[in-house]
Design an enzyme around this catalytic site. Structure first.
Site, PDB file in Angstrom:
ATOM      1  N   ASP A  74       0.861  -1.179   0.000  1.00  0.00           N
ATOM      2  CA  ASP A  74       0.000   0.000   0.000  1.00  0.00           C
ATOM      3  C   ASP A  74       0.897   1.229   0.000  1.00  0.00           C
ATOM      4  OD1 ASP A  74      -1.751   2.100   0.549  1.00  0.00           O
ATOM      5  OD2 ASP A  74      -2.954   0.920   1.947  1.00  0.00           O
ATOM      6  N   VAL A  75       0.752   2.059  -1.001  1.00  0.00           N
ATOM      7  CA  VAL A  75       1.616   3.238  -1.141  1.00  0.00           C
ATOM      8  C   VAL A  75       1.437   4.211   0.024  1.00  0.00           C
ATOM      9  CG1 VAL A  75       2.025   5.271  -2.610  1.00  0.00           C
ATOM     10  CG2 VAL A  75       1.810   3.011  -3.639  1.00  0.00           C
ATOM     11  N   TYR A 103      -8.797  16.162  -3.590  1.00  0.00           N
ATOM     12  CA  TYR A 103      -8.051  15.574  -4.714  1.00  0.00           C
ATOM     13  C   TYR A 103      -7.337  16.661  -5.513  1.00  0.00           C
ATOM     14  CZ  TYR A 103      -7.298  12.923  -9.062  1.00  0.00           C
ATOM     15  OH  TYR A 103      -6.741  12.311 -10.156  1.00  0.00           O
ATOM     16  N   LYS A 144      -3.259  16.898  -5.984  1.00  0.00           N
ATOM     17  CA  LYS A 144      -2.601  16.843  -7.297  1.00  0.00           C
ATOM     18  C   LYS A 144      -1.841  18.134  -7.600  1.00  0.00           C
ATOM     19  CE  LYS A 144      -3.556  12.702  -8.774  1.00  0.00           C
ATOM     20  NZ  LYS A 144      -2.478  11.708  -9.004  1.00  0.00           N
ATOM     21  N   THR A 199     -10.394   4.732 -17.479  1.00  0.00           N
ATOM     22  CA  THR A 199      -9.747   3.769 -16.578  1.00  0.00           C
ATOM     23  C   THR A 199     -10.782   3.309 -15.560  1.00  0.00           C
ATOM     24  OG1 THR A 199      -9.058   5.366 -14.893  1.00  0.00           O
ATOM     25  CG2 THR A 199      -7.575   5.077 -16.788  1.00  0.00           C
ATOM     26  N   THR A 210     -12.311   6.109 -13.446  1.00  0.00           N
ATOM     27  CA  THR A 210     -13.287   7.039 -14.018  1.00  0.00           C
ATOM     28  C   THR A 210     -14.542   6.328 -14.507  1.00  0.00           C
ATOM     29  OG1 THR A 210     -12.235   6.904 -16.212  1.00  0.00           O
ATOM     30  CG2 THR A 210     -11.488   8.651 -14.723  1.00  0.00           C
TER      31      THR A 210
END
Length: 257
Positions: free
Chosen positions: A64-65, A156, A160, A191, A194
């Site tokens: 898990d990042v 989000y 970003k 993807t 989305t």
């Protein structure tokens, strides 16, 4: 199969689907040794099998990042096994929806734990490994939401945006030691992430009307951009943010028919 990434060791987060998987396949097709990372083993195994069936070299790490210890260990074990790390792609992300006035602190932090913290941990570890070996390339994945304000996605968007400016600072630090850091800025891409907003013909059509090229992007198109910035063909490019969005970020007024 060509060899523009011949024998370079590449680590890609979020590699089990979408842009990460497409990037892994592209780099392997160009001769790279690709290690993909993600939380779920089955998608990772599927992508590795696809690469190997096509004649490429790949492996995976389940991590898990947003878990610093596990994520850093996955990168370090890759460099130990293959002797170096040439390319780091920080693609994994997480997000929440909701208005600012209704968003909990926990939901706010979800946007940063993977997208910002994970990108920092991945970049920091890559820098430590790349500097002694004489260089490398880091590509971080942002979003058009990090360039423009996006209602209901404030967390989000903020995360970003942080990735974009963080990457500029990394580029400045890395340049003297030949460690390049660039950003790919996707628009709307088809993807799994989305699938909800493109889940029916009406939603997809309405989205496509806002894009000058008239369609959403494909994961392979983003992978091509990531590959270019990671490759030696971009040897004099660092600190750049490359929009891959069908012209969306260049269009002030969209004419709807």
């Amino acid at each position: 199969m060509t060899a523009r990434m011949q024998n370079k060791v590449c680590f890609v987060t979020g590699g089990g689907s979408g842009i990460g998987a497409a990037t892994a396949r592209k780099m392997a097709a160009e001769g790279g040794i690709v290690v993909i990372c993600g939380r779920r083993e089955e998608p990772l195994k599927t992508v590795v099998a696809q690469i190997e069936q096509a004649g490429g070299k790949a492996a995976y790490r389940v991590a898990d990042v947003s878990d610093e210890k596990a994520f850093v260990a996955a990168i370090e074990s890759t460099a130990a096994e293959y002797g170096r790390l040439d390319v780091m792609v920080n693609n994994a992300m997480a997000y929440t929806w909701g208005g600012v006035d209704q968003m909990s602190t926990q939901d706010w932090h979800v946007n940063f734990a993977t997208t910002v913290d994970g990108t920092f941990w991945g970049t920091r570890t890559a820098m430590k490994l790349m500097k002694p070996q004489g260089g490398g390339a880091i590509v971080n994945i942002a979003s058009i939401c990090g360039v423009f304000g996006t209602a209901w996605m404030s967390g989000y968007s903020a995360a970003k945006a942080a990735v974009i400016n963080f990457s500029r600072a990394v580029a400045s630090e890395g340049a003297p030691v030949n460690v390049r850091c660039n950003v790919v800025v996707p628009g709307v891409v088809a993807t799994p992430a989305t699938a909800g907003m493109l889940g029916d013909d009406k939603s997809r059509t309405n989205t496509e009307k806002l894009i000058p090229m008239g369609r959403v992007g494909e994961a392979d198109e983003l992978a091509n951009a990531v590959f270019f910035l990671a490759s030696d063909e971009a040897s004099y490019i660092t600190g750049a943010s490359l929009a891959v969005d069908g012209g969306r970020s260049s269009d002030l007024y969209t004419v709807l028919e």
